[in-house]
Design an enzyme around this catalytic site. Structure first.
Site, short mmCIF file in Angstrom:
data_model
loop_
_atom_site.label_atom_id
_atom_site.label_comp_id
_atom_site.label_asym_id
_atom_site.label_seq_id
_atom_site.Cartn_x
_atom_site.Cartn_y
_atom_site.Cartn_z
CB CYS A 23 -0.91 0.01 1.23
SG CYS A 23 -0.01 0.04 2.79
CB CYS A 26 3.46 -0.20 3.20
SG CYS A 26 1.96 -0.94 3.87
CG ASP A 410 6.55 26.31 -34.28
OD1 ASP A 410 6.48 27.45 -34.75
OD2 ASP A 410 7.45 25.50 -34.54
#
Length: 723
Positions: A23, A26, A410
Site C-alpha cells: 500500500c 507502507c 508552432d
C-alpha cells in the site's frame, strides 16, 4: 538553491527496486525508515514504479531491515533488465497455495472454528482456540507493525486494525475478529495485485528490446549482450527480428514497425542513413546498423526512465489525498473513542455494545481505498499513454491537460512537416519538354545554397531526372531575386517574379501573373524559370501540411477546446492560407520568438490553462511559459524528451485528442474514486446510529471499496484512441 539541496547534490544518489509494497502508506513508512538510517541524507520512494532513490551511503541489507515490517526485498536498479527479473521468474513458479499459505491456513482455522461453534457452542475453549489460532496465523505481521506504530504514535491503517483486533479479542468477539483479520489480508493482497497490474503497463516496456544482438567484429559475427555493445559496432538485423539498439542503417532497407516507440500503427520505410530504435521490429529486409548509443542511452531506456519518474511526481489530487490522510486517521480514532465512550457514560447504554461499535468505526476508518484511488489511476493512465506513443512526464501534467481551454501550435514542423516540397510544376513554353525543363532548373539549383533548392532536387530525384552531370557555365546568384547560368549556350534564370519583371526582353503576361497570384494566396512560394526571352516554367514550393493536422484540430474543437492558435514567423498571406487549411481559430504571423512568448502570456491571462505545441528545440520560451509544453517528434530527439512536459513520440498530432480524452477520463475516475471511497465510509458510519454496524460489515465495506476503486482506476489502461 538551499543548503539542503546543495548537500544532496554533493551526495551520491543510488536507485533501488523494491518488491513487496502492499500500500501507499507502507511505501511512506519505508521512506521514513530509510531517511533515519545513519549515513542517509535523504530518500524518495516512487510507489508507482516501486523504486527508492537514496542520497548517501547505504547497503541492501540496511534497506531491507528498514522494510522488514513489510518483508520488502530490495535490489540495485539494472538498466537493461526488468526489475528483479530472476526473483519474478521464481515467484511465478511458486504455486498459489504456497504463495498464499498464511492466508489459506488462517481461513482453514477460522472455518474449523465455525464448525466447532456449531457443534460445541460459542463459549467452548476449542472454538476460542481455533479462532485465536486463525487470528495469530493471519494477523501476526499486521499486529506487530500496528503495535510498533501505536508505541510511536504513528497512526495508519494497520494501527487502526490492530486496536480493533485487540479490542475485539478483549470483548470476546473471536469469530468476527478472525473474519476481520482474513478480510484485511485479502484486501491488502488485492491492493498489491492491482498495483502490480498497473505497474506492468510500464515494466512490460522493459521487455520490448532484446537483451542480445548479432554484432560483426573483426570480420566475425557473434552474439553480444547489449551491455557489452559499444558505439560504432555494426549490428546485423535479420527479417522478423527486433532491433536491440539505437543506430543508423549503413546497409540495406526495410519496413520497420515502430509502434512500441512512437505508437504508429503503420510500419515505416527505412533506408540507408535513416535512424532506427531499440525495441522496434524489422519486418522485411536484411539490415546492417551502426550503433550510435549505449544501451542506457537508447530511446526506449529514456522512455522507461522518464515514465517511471513521472509516476513518482505527485499529481495535485494525490497531494490532496496525502494531506487528507495525515489528519483523517487520528480523527477516525477520536470518533471511534467517542462512539465507544459517550453512549455508556451519558445515556446508560451497554458498554459491550458501544465498545463493539467503536471498534467497528476503527475498521471502517481504514483509508485503503482512499489512499490507492489516485496513484493506481495515474500509473494506469501514464502507462497507457506511453504504449500509445505519448510520454507524459508527471501526474500534474496529466491533470493539467484535462483542464486546457486553449492550445497554441508552432507552424513549421508541427502543423506542417517542416520540409519544403514542390507542389506545382507547369511548363509554359512549347519549345522544351517537362523532363528537360526540370533537369535545367535542378542543374542550376544544385549549385545554389537557397533553402528551397533541396525541394527541387527531391522533385528531380523522384522523377529519376539526371542533373548533376549537366555542365553549367557562368553560374551566379542574383541576391534576393534568384540564380542564373549558361546551359547549352543559353542563359537560364530561376527566381522570383521580380527577377523576370526586370529582365529587359522578358515580359510576364496576365495569365502567368494570375497563376502566380493564385499560388501565393495558397501560401506557396512561387519561382519562375526561363530565359531573357520569357518565362518557360512555373514552380511552386510549400512547407507541406501534415495529413493529421486538420483531423486533429477538428477533434480538439469537438472536445471543447475553445481556442486554437497558429504561431509563425511567415508572412500574413502564407500563414492565413495554412491556418485556413488546417482549421485553427486564430493565426498570428510574422512573429519573433519573444512575440510567441507574449502570445502565450496573453492566452494564459484570458483562458488560464494553455498548452504550447512545438518541436521541443525552438520556441523554448513559449513552451516554458505555457501550462503544458508539448513537444513533437520525441523519438530520437533528446531535447524534446528532456524539456517538454509531454512528448508526442511519432510526430502524430492525432495523439493530442487522445491525450486530452485520457486526461479528462483520468480526472473523472480520480474524482469518482475519491467520492466513492469517502461516501462508502460515511454510509458505513451512519450504521452506527441505529447500532447496525458490525466488524465484518466494516471490513467488507473497506475491502469492497478498495477493489472497486482499483478496478475503476485500471480501466484507464484500456482507453483507446478511437472509440
Amino acid at each position: 538553491m538551499s543548503e539542503q539541496q546543495t548537500k544532496l547534490m554533493d551526495e551520491e544518489m543510488n536507485t533501488y527496486r523494491v518488491q513487496g509494497f502492499s500500500c501507499a502508506n507502507c511505501a511512506g513508512k519505508f521512506e521514513k525508515n530509510v531517511k533515519h538510517l545513519p549515513n542517509v541524507q535523504d530518500a524518495k520512494v516512487n510507489f508507482g514504479a516501486s523504486k527508492i532513490s537514496v542520497y548517501g551511503e547505504v547497503t541492501v541489507e540496511e534497506l531491507e531491515k528498514a522494510g522488514a515490517f513489510e518483508n520488502l526485498k530490495v535490489a540495485p536498479e539494472k538498466t537493461t533488465r526488468a526489475p528483479a527479473a530472476e526473483d519474478k521468474e521464481k515467484e511465478e513458479k511458486v504455486p498459489f497455495y504456497k504463495k498464499h499459505s498464511t492466508l489459506l491456513y488462517s481461513t482453514l482455522f477460522m472455518a474449523l472454528g465455525f464448525v466447532s461453534m456449531g457443534v460445541n457452542g460459542n463459549g467452548n475453549v476449542v472454538t476460542a482456540l481455533l479462532f485465536i489460532t486463525s487470528m495469530l496465523v493471519g494477523g501476526t505481521s499486521l499486529m506487530k507493525t500496528g503495535l510498533q506504530n501505536l508505541v510511536r504514535l504513528e497512526f495508519d491503517m494497520r494501527t487502526l486494525m490492530t486496536v480493533a483486533v485487540i479490542g475485539g479479542v478483549l470483548i470476546g468477539e473471536w469469530a468476527e475478529v478472525s473474519i476481520v483479520v482474513i478480510l484485511f489480508a485479502i484486501s491488502e493482497a488485492l491492493e498489491r495485485f492491482s498495483m502490480e497490474r498497473a505497474r506492468k503497463s510500464i515494466t512490460s516496456l522493459m521487455d520490448i528490446a532484446p537483451k542480445e544482438a548479432l554484432v560483426r567484429r573483426g570480420g566475425q559475427e557473434m552474439m553480444v549482450h547489449v551491455d557489452d555493445i559499444a558505439v560504432g559496432d555494426i549490428m546485423i538485423v535479420k527479417p522478423g527480428q527486433k532491433i536491440a539498439m539505437d543506430g543508423v542503417i549503413v546497409n540495406g532497407y526495410s519496413s520497420i514497425n515502430q509502434a512500441a516507440i512512437t505508437g504508429e500503427s503503420v510500419p515505416v520505410e527505412k533506408f540507408e542513413d535513416d535512424e532506427v530504435f531499440a525495441g522496434t521490429l524489422n519486418e522485411e529486409g536484411f539490415l546492417e546498423v551502426e550503433i550510435t548509443k549505449l544501451v542506457e542511452d537508447t530511446t526506449i531506456a529514456k522512455i522507461i526512465h522518464l515514465v517511471e519518474e513521472a509516476q513518482g511526481e505527485r499529481a495535485p489530487s494525490q497531494a490532496f489525498i496525502d494531506k487528507f490522510a495525515k489528519y483523517y486517521t487520528p480523527v477516525i480514532m477520536v470518533i471511534a473513542a467517542l462512539v465507544a465512550v459517550l453512549p455508556p457514560l451519558f445515556f446508560g447504554a451497554s458498554w459491550e455494545t458501544w465498545v463493539y461499535q467503536g471498534l467497528a468505526v476503527l475498521v471502517v476508518g481504514c483509508p485503503c481505498a482512499l489512499v490507492i484511488s489516485t496513484p493506481i489511476s495515474i500509473v494506469s493512465a501514464i502507462g497507457n499513454a506511453a504504449k500509445k506513443g505519448v510520454l507524459v512526464k508527471g501526474g500534474i501534467y496529466l491533470e493539467e491537460i484535462g483542464a486546457l481551454k486553449a492550445i497554441a501550435f508552432d507552424k513549421t514542423g508541427t502543423l506542417t512537416k517542416g520540409v519544403p516540397v514542390v507542389t506545382n510544376f507547369e511548363v509554359i513554353s512549347n519549345k522544351v519538354d517537362e523532363q528537360k525543363m526540370i533537369a535545367i532548373i535542378t542543374a542550376l539549383e544544385y549549385r545554389s545554397q537557397h533553402p528551397l533548392a533541396a525541394a527541387i532536387m527531391n522533385k528531380a530525384d523522384e522523377e529519376n531526372v539526371s542533373y548533376a552531370d549537366i555542365p553549367v557555365e557562368d553560374f551566379s546568384s542574383i541576391t534576393g531575386k534568384g540564380i542564373t547560368g549558361r546551359i547549352d549556350g543559353f542563359s537560364y534564370y530561376v527566381g522570383n517574379p521580380k527577377l523576370f519583371a526586370e529582365l529587359s526582353k522578358s515580359s510576364v503576361d496576365n495569365k502567368i501573373e494570375n497563376t502566380v497570384e493564385s499560388l501565393q494566396k495558397q501560401g506557396k512560394t512561387v519561382m519562375l524559370a526561363g530565359t531573357e526571352n520569357g518565362v518557360e516554367a512555373i514552380i511552386a514550393v510549400a512547407d507541406e501540411v501534415r495529413e493529421t493536422s486538420k483531423e486533429a484540430l477538428h477533434k480538439l474543437h469537438q472536445s471543447g477546446i475553445k481556442k486554437t492558435v497558429m504561431l509563425t514567423g511567415d508572412n500574413h498571406s502564407t500563414a492565413n492560407a495554412i491556418g485556413g487549411e488546417v482549421g485553427v481559430t486564430d493565426v498570428r504571423s510574422e512573429l519573433l520568438p519573444q512575440d510567441k512568448l507574449e502570445v502565450i502570456k496573453e492566452l494564459k491571462t484570458k483562458y488560464n490553462h494553455v498548452a504550447m505545441v512545438g518541436d521541443g528545440v525552438n520556441d523554448a520560451p513559449a513552451l516554458a511559459a505555457s501550462t503544458v509544453g508539448i513537444a513533437m517528434g520525441g523519438a530520437g530527439t533528446d531535447t524534446a524528451l528532456e524539456t517538454a512536459d509531454v512528448a508526442l513520440m511519432g510526430d502524430d498530432l492525432k495523439k493530442l485528442p487522445f491525450t486530452l480524452k485520457l486526461s479528462r477520463k483520468t480526472l473523472n475516475i480520480i474524482k469518482a474514486n475519491i467520492a466513492f471511497a469517502i461516501g462508502i465510509k460515511v454510509l458505513a458510519l451512519l450504521l452506527v446510529i441505529p447500532g447496525w454496524l458490525t466488524l465484518w460489515i466494516a471490513i467488507l465495506s473497506d475491502m469492497g471499496a478498495t477493489l472497486i476503486v482499483a478496478l475503476n482506476g485500471m480501466r484507464l489502461m484500456r482507453v483507446k484512441e478511437e472509440e
